[in-house]
Design a protein around this motif. Structure first.
Motif, short mmCIF file in Angstrom:
data_model
loop_
_atom_site.label_atom_id
_atom_site.label_comp_id
_atom_site.label_asym_id
_atom_site.label_seq_id
_atom_site.Cartn_x
_atom_site.Cartn_y
_atom_site.Cartn_z
N ASP A 264 38.33 41.74 21.86
CA ASP A 264 37.64 40.60 22.90
C ASP A 264 35.88 40.74 23.38
O ASP A 264 35.89 39.49 24.34
CB ASP A 264 38.49 40.31 23.61
CG ASP A 264 38.20 41.91 24.91
OD1 ASP A 264 38.00 42.77 24.14
OD2 ASP A 264 39.18 41.89 25.78
N SER A 287 45.29 49.91 23.31
CA SER A 287 46.19 49.39 22.96
C SER A 287 47.26 50.36 22.56
O SER A 287 46.60 51.51 22.24
CB SER A 287 46.56 48.20 22.06
OG SER A 287 45.18 48.71 20.85
N ALA A 327 41.19 42.48 27.92
CA ALA A 327 42.19 43.17 26.99
C ALA A 327 42.26 44.41 28.48
O ALA A 327 43.58 45.43 28.62
CB ALA A 327 42.59 43.75 25.82
#
Length: 543
Positions: A264, A287, A327
């Motif tokens: 991102d 993540s 994120a």
């Protein structure tokens, strides 16, 4: 070399022991692989068969006897005693490792020719009568070999295992991944080596204006290669500790699998394995998918490497991309973390738990202290002593490898002909004065310093010859620090160390084909004129 705890002249009657074609080699089952190793090195070098002897024969003469002795067990499995008299050689160890270290000492007593691969002369070989009792100071006596920046083929790694064993070092820390290359195949993720194992070009030295070497550089091991390295090391009582870097030093992995990066904020699809040195801004995203990816990678690592410790790096992880990434910021809020430092700690803690569940232990560079140390982690303290002191006081095990003492990419002298000079000069005598345990630690805290390590970062070492030059003779000085119980640094006899190097050990290195730095300075072909290093007055060298 390294100096033993106790060395006494042997019995004067009868004189030395003479090895001849009738000399027999006797070993008990507990002594492990030392009989095979000793036959493989002394047989070819001395031209003697060293046939097996009868272990049940009483008062056998003209023998070399290897055995584990229960009376030495309380001194540790690496302790040994060696006795030479006119009738033979007796090597007893607290365990199989001690027997091997005693056999290494025997090899030294036989002279430099015992380190060659073929006999230079025929006839008997004498060993002086002597009594040696010895045991190591530290359980972890390691060398880190960086095969990620410049790849070292398998045979070179096996050669270095022999060199470590010859100096009674017992850990090879194998740095397998970094921004510039990924060296271990992972069946589930073939692009890690398909893409990540080579870079398009390399810039020699550290200058930003110098010419590029416009030639791809790379390579990787097969799983069978790595298993062979592990087995070869185990036969020499050396543990191979693999390092898989995360969450920083990961551009080679991100180049292979762009989804691992912070997509991102960065177009990770354009990345390639890095062709520069230093601290790279491209780090892993936090993540669940990234965690799963590295769990799968480490599952294959555990299949190949039986080491108790698995190194996960954890150092030099810039936080700028995480700060810019919606994120990553969302992940921090989701996990209830304070900041990006705690996010890195969360990464480390996850793999600390994951490894512990599988009976392994996590070890990482001292940056893993930032944001809170994972409960079971061992700290490798490279930025001086501070990280190791903090970890020991918090009840964690520590391996001391402060860069100012143990980084073997640092220049060896102020000689202007030193190749690619990095940071401050560190001579063998400087390394010999390294004291791993700070005086500020209590006895209980000091016991947490389980070992020491020399680190060989290969940004500027593009060949085995270059590695030899930077590593030796300083590794001999380091090995004595790691093994021997030396007096405080100011009282150490550096003159005697240099004398022993000149009297015997350089000749052993010559016999082994080691292209060390001579005491007089670099030979003409060891220089690298025009290749810039990093000035000593600048920032300390990055990992």
């Amino acid at each position: 070399m390294p100096a033993p705890v106790e060395l006494l002249p042997g019995p004067t009657e009868g004189g030395a022991f003479v090895l001849d074609p009738d000399t027999r080699l006797i070993a008990d089952p507990a002594s492990g692989t030392t009989k095979r190793w000793l036959t493989s090195v002394l047989g070819p070098s001395l031209g003697l068969p060293l046939r097996p002897g009868d272990p049940s024969a009483a008062d056998a003469s003209n023998t070399i006897t290897l055995r584990v002795a229960e009376r030495l067990a309380d001194r540790g499995p690496e302790a040994y005693e060696l006795v030479v008299d006119a009738s033979g050689v007796l090597i007893e160890g607290g365990g199989a490792a001690g027997v091997l270290w005693g056999a290494q000492t025997l090899r030294q007593l036989l002279g430099p020719d015992a380190f060659r691969r073929a006999p230079l002369r025929d006839g008997p070989r004498a060993v002086p009568a002597v009594r040696i009792a010895d045991a190591p100071r530290f359980a972890w006596r390691g060398m880190m070999l960086d095969v990620a920046r410049h790849f070292m083929p398998k045979d070179g790694v096996l050669r270095y295992l022999d060199l470590l064993a010859a100096h009674k070092l017992n850990v090879l820390h194998l740095h397998l991944t970094d921004d510039q290359g990924w060296r271990m195949p992972v069946a589930r993720y073939p692009r890690l080596t398909g893409v990540g194992a080579h870079r398009a070009r390399t810039r020699p030295g550290f200058g930003e204006d110098g010419p590029w070497e416009e030639r791809p550089h790379g390579g990787h091991y097969t799983r069978e290669d790595l298993r062979e390295i592990v087995a070869y090391a185990a036969a020499r009582h050396i543990t191979v500790v693999p390092e898989i870097d995360l969450p920083g030093h990961s551009q080679a992995a991100i180049a292979a699998y762009p989804e691992l990066g912070n997509t991102d904020v960065v177009d990770t699809s354009a990345l390639e394995p890095w062709d520069r040195w230093g601290i790279n801004p491209n780090v892993l995203n936090p993540s669940d998918a990234t965690l799963e990816f590295y769990e799968n990678v480490l599952a294959e690592v555990l299949e190949v490497f039986p080491s108790e410790w698995i190194h996960i790096g954890g150092d030099e992880c810039p936080k700028e991309q995480w700060r810019a990434s919606p994120a990553a910021r969302g992940r921090i809020r989701e996990l209830g973390l304070a900041d990006e430092d705690e996010l890195q700690s969360w990464f480390i803690r996850h793999f600390d738990r994951w490894l512990a569940e599988r009976g392994r232990r996590l070890i990482g560079w001292d940056e893993i202290l930032e944001g809170g140390l994972a409960p079971g982690a061992t700290v490798m303290s490279w930025r001086g002593y501070a990280g190791g002191v903090a970890a020991a006081r918090a009840g964690h095990d520590v391996v001391m490898c402060p860069q100012q003492h143990t980084y073997l990419d640092w220049r060896q002298s102020e000689d202007p002909d030193e190749p690619v000079p990095i940071a401050h000069a560190r001579t063998p005598e400087d390394v010999y004065r390294f004291e791993p345990v700070p005086e500020s630690l209590t006895e209980a805290e000091a016991a947490r310093v389980i070992g020491v390590q020399a680190n060989v970062w290969t940004e500027t070492m593009d060949s085995a010859r270059a590695v030899d030059y930077m590593v030796f003779p300083r590794l001999a000085a380091f090995a004595e620090v790691a093994w021997s119980s030396l007096p405080p640094p100011a009282e150490r006899d550096v003159t005697d160390f240099a004398r022993r190097m000149e009297a015997a050990h350089y000749a052993r290195l010559d016999a082994l084909g080691v292209e060390y730095r001579p005491p007089s300075g670099p030979r003409p072909w060891q220089r690298r004129p025009g290749v810039p290093g990093r000035p000593r007055d600048g920032a300390p060298p990055e990992r």
